[in-house]
Design a protein around this motif. Structure first.
Motif, short mmCIF file in Angstrom:
data_model
loop_
_atom_site.label_atom_id
_atom_site.label_comp_id
_atom_site.label_asym_id
_atom_site.label_seq_id
_atom_site.Cartn_x
_atom_site.Cartn_y
_atom_site.Cartn_z
N GLY A 254 19.51 73.41 72.10
CA GLY A 254 18.57 73.12 73.17
C GLY A 254 19.23 73.09 74.53
N CYS A 255 18.44 72.65 75.49
CA CYS A 255 18.86 72.61 76.87
C CYS A 255 18.33 71.32 77.49
N VAL A 256 19.23 70.54 78.07
CA VAL A 256 18.88 69.22 78.59
C VAL A 256 18.96 69.23 80.11
N PRO A 257 17.89 68.88 80.81
CA PRO A 257 17.95 68.82 82.27
C PRO A 257 18.78 67.65 82.75
N ILE A 258 19.51 67.85 83.84
CA ILE A 258 20.27 66.76 84.44
C ILE A 258 19.91 66.66 85.92
N GLU A 259 20.19 65.52 86.50
CA GLU A 259 19.85 65.30 87.90
C GLU A 259 20.65 66.25 88.80
N ALA A 260 19.98 66.78 89.82
CA ALA A 260 20.62 67.73 90.72
C ALA A 260 21.60 67.06 91.67
N ASP A 261 21.58 65.72 91.72
CA ASP A 261 22.56 65.02 92.55
C ASP A 261 23.61 64.30 91.70
N SER A 262 23.70 64.67 90.42
CA SER A 262 24.70 64.07 89.55
C SER A 262 26.09 64.58 89.91
N GLU A 263 27.10 63.91 89.38
CA GLU A 263 28.47 64.30 89.68
C GLU A 263 28.74 65.74 89.24
N GLU A 264 28.24 66.07 88.03
CA GLU A 264 28.45 67.44 87.53
C GLU A 264 27.75 68.47 88.41
N ALA A 265 26.49 68.17 88.77
CA ALA A 265 25.72 69.12 89.58
C ALA A 265 26.35 69.33 90.95
N ASN A 266 26.84 68.25 91.54
CA ASN A 266 27.48 68.38 92.85
C ASN A 266 28.75 69.21 92.78
N LEU A 267 29.31 69.33 91.60
CA LEU A 267 30.52 70.13 91.41
C LEU A 267 30.18 71.61 91.19
N ILE A 268 29.12 71.86 90.43
CA ILE A 268 28.86 73.25 90.02
C ILE A 268 27.88 73.99 90.93
N ILE A 269 26.96 73.29 91.60
CA ILE A 269 26.00 74.00 92.45
C ILE A 269 26.70 74.79 93.56
N PRO A 270 27.65 74.20 94.31
CA PRO A 270 28.34 75.00 95.33
C PRO A 270 29.09 76.19 94.74
N TYR A 271 29.70 76.00 93.57
CA TYR A 271 30.43 77.09 92.90
C TYR A 271 29.47 78.22 92.55
N VAL A 272 28.30 77.88 92.01
CA VAL A 272 27.33 78.90 91.61
C VAL A 272 26.79 79.64 92.83
N ARG A 273 26.53 78.92 93.89
CA ARG A 273 26.01 79.57 95.10
C ARG A 273 27.04 80.53 95.70
N LYS A 274 28.30 80.13 95.66
CA LYS A 274 29.35 81.04 96.15
C LYS A 274 29.45 82.27 95.25
N THR A 275 29.24 82.06 93.95
CA THR A 275 29.24 83.19 93.01
C THR A 275 28.13 84.17 93.36
N LEU A 276 26.94 83.66 93.67
CA LEU A 276 25.82 84.53 94.06
C LEU A 276 26.18 85.33 95.30
N ASP A 277 26.85 84.69 96.25
CA ASP A 277 27.25 85.40 97.47
C ASP A 277 28.26 86.51 97.16
N VAL A 278 29.23 86.20 96.30
CA VAL A 278 30.25 87.19 95.94
C VAL A 278 29.62 88.39 95.24
N LEU A 279 28.59 88.14 94.43
CA LEU A 279 27.93 89.22 93.69
C LEU A 279 26.84 89.91 94.50
N GLY A 280 26.62 89.44 95.72
CA GLY A 280 25.62 90.08 96.57
C GLY A 280 24.19 89.81 96.14
N VAL A 281 23.96 88.67 95.50
CA VAL A 281 22.61 88.29 95.08
C VAL A 281 21.98 87.50 96.22
N LYS A 282 21.07 88.15 96.95
CA LYS A 282 20.43 87.53 98.10
C LYS A 282 18.97 87.17 97.85
N ASN A 283 18.37 87.83 96.85
CA ASN A 283 16.93 87.66 96.64
C ASN A 283 16.59 87.56 95.16
#
Length: 553
Positions: A254-283
């Motif tokens: 399964g898949c469990v939702p976690i809070e977007a302001d959790s310690e883990e989320a604050n660590l991975i959200i910026p990393y994922v957004r930078k990944t999107l930029d590197v891959l040229g995913v704008k839309n």
């Protein structure tokens, strides 16, 4: 292809609409747009009918177009067919992993909202290629996976001989864990490499290249985004529950939702957004999978399309998210109503209630005669959505990956205790092979021992017709106790329903007798092999037998 003809219908091209892509298409259809399906070359015919139950009755395609041999011929075919139908195409997006490449080039060529072609140092790259993704991250100075990939074994042999085991092997362009295997030795890795290179992917087409990667140890997280003109908005953050089952290292529970302001989320959200930029995913939507290692977040893969799983998580995400939206609605807004998209928060607020996307695991296999467990699951107090492609006559195999998952149950309730009780029961039902009744086979193939329940309160005829097959299984080691997915009592001997009386599936809200499918409980004595959590369900085994009072009437 824009037009001033006010009589034209506005249309959206969805490239290979399947799974959650159908949910996105249906959301757009409900907003008054007509849907054009563009099928790519080599896409499996079976996958064209992979439409979620939530969409199958309502989603319609105004026309279906086949990809041509070249981009120019494909554009000409789109123009011809849409002109004939008097359509104005206003958007084009991928309806699944297989459609990402074509959606990018077609939308770019048509001047529509697009991620376009990924060009790095004058070289055109495939942004959905998992090998390319890791190489681009490494070039950008980000944590990436050690890897080697090729269509020739001699190119990866040195990596396989020197890298620490276990090693993960996967196709470079797979979806839904198709072909992914954790190999504990060089010999097994070599065998799986050759097996992949001679296999066809589930979405259609041959495996073009095999990727061999270091095994990342840690929890795997998912971050779903929708982007517009380079602005990335987080829709939901999840953590996967993957376990070793049925001889596979990556069975989705399964898949469990976690809070977007959790310690883990604050660590991975910026990393994922930078990944999107590197891959040229704008839309458009994206579905990034990341493992938090000892050295920080590391990309598993970035899927440049919506979260999969037939979109079964959509009602859960809407229920949990303040404002009642999900990646599906936000995707439609990004393409069709950008002003509305800009009103969404940067990431969701505190989640409302508690819920989980449960992937159903099968411990049995065969041709399905009945699905009694499905009726039970739909009656659980926290069940808000049920999805399964398994029907009478379907062939079910042991669940070893996401593709062999036999369904999903979305549980959601404001009371966490109710969610926990229902999770216990779902796992218990799986463990006793209560989801399905399979067709009879000659001689019990799996060395089953058939016993008859002796109960003085049950009629002799029912006692004869009601049997329980005890199938020996290896005892599964105790799971890590983080209480996200509480274990059900695991039976050392799995109970398999071979014959049973019909389920009473009529929902009666007025009698107050409790869950209608739990009409009467027959208790089997605990054995030393059972593990019953103190907070688990009180029933040891439920047979759907006519109510006692009805029997006496």
């Amino acid at each position: 292809m824009a037009s001033t003809n006010t009589n034209q219908k506005k249309a959206v091209i969805v490239v290979t609409p399947y799974s959650t892509g159908c949910c996105v298409a249906l959301e757009m259809q409900r907003r008054g747009y007509v849907i054009v399906a563009l099928w790519i070359n080599g896409f499996a015919e079976e996958m064209k009918t992979h439409v979620p139950l939530s969409c199958i009755k309502e989603l319609k395609y105004v026309c279906e177009i086949e990809e041509q041999q070249t981009l120019q011929l494909t554009l000409e075919e789109i123009k011809r067919r849409t002109n004939d139908a008097n359509l104005e195409v206003v958007a084009c997006l991928a309806g699944g992993e297989a459609g990402v490449d074509v959606a990018d080039v077609v939308s770019e060529a048509m001047g529509l909202l697009s991620n376009g072609t990924l060009v790095v140092d004058d070289e055109i790259l495939n942004r959905r290629d998992k090998k390319v993704q890791q190489e681009l991250l490494r070039s950008a100075g980000m944590r990436s996976v050690r890897q080697s990939g090729s269509d020739k074994f001699e190119d990866v042999e040195q990596f396989l001989r020197t890298e620490s085991y276990p090693i993960v092997l996967k196709p470079t362009e797979s979806a839904g864990s198709d072909g992914v295997k954790l190999c504990p030795s060089y010999e097994e890795a070599k065998d799986h490499f050759h097996q992949l290179m001679s296999s066809q992917l589930v979405n259609g087409g041959d495996c073009g290249m095999v990727l061999c990667q270091e095994f990342l140890r840690g929890k795997e997280y998912v971050v779903d985004h929708v982007s517009l003109d380079g602005v990335h908005k987080t829709m939901m953050v999840w953590v996967y529950d993957k376990r070793e089952r049925n001889g596979s290292a990556f069975v989705y529970f399964g898949c469990v939702p976690i809070e977007a302001d959790s310690e883990e989320a604050n660590l991975i959200i910026p990393y994922v957004r930078k990944t999107l930029d590197v891959l040229g995913v704008k839309n458009g939507p994206s579905h990034g999978e990341v493992i938090i290692t000892e050295s920080g977040p590391c990309l598993v893969e970035m899927n440049c399309r919506a979260n999969g799983g037939d979109g079964a998580w959509q009602p859960l995400a809407r229920g949990l998210t303040p404002g009642g939206y999900s990646q599906v609605e936000a995707t439609a807004d990004a393409y069709l109503n950008p002003d509305k998209f800009l009103t969404f928060p940067d990431k969701p607020g505190r989640l409302i209630g508690q819920g989980v996307e449960v992937c159903l695991v099968s411990y049995g296999k065969g041709t399905v005669n009945r699905t009694p467990g499905f009726d039970v699951l739909k009656k659980l107090p926290s069940c808000i959505h049920f999805e399964s492609g398994v029907t009478i006559g379907s062939t079910v195999d042991l669940t070893t990956d996401l593709i062999t998952c036999v369904g999903s149950v979305i549980v959601y309730h404001e009371d966490p205790a109710i969610v926990e009780d229902d999770l216990h029961f779902i796992r218990y039902l799986e463990n006793m092979n209560g989801l399905f009744v399979f067709e009879e086979v000659e001689e019990q193939e799996q060395n089953e021992k058939v016993v008859t329940i002796a109960d003085a309160t049950v009629s002799s005829q029912v006692a004869k017709d009601t049997t329980v097959a005890l199938q020996k299984t290896e005892e599964i080691e105790k799971e890590t106790a983080d209480n996200r997915f509480p274990d059900a009592p695991f039976l050392q001997k799995t109970i398999s329903l071979r014959k049973t009386v019909d389920l009473d599936t009529v929902l009666d809200h007025s009698n107050g007798d409790g869950p209608p499918t739990m009409i009467r409980t027959v208790s089997l004595q605990k054995t030393t092999g059972h593990r019953f959590p103190s907070s688990g369900p009180s029933m040891l085994r439920t047979l759907s037998i006519q109510k006692e009072q009805q029997k006496h009437n």
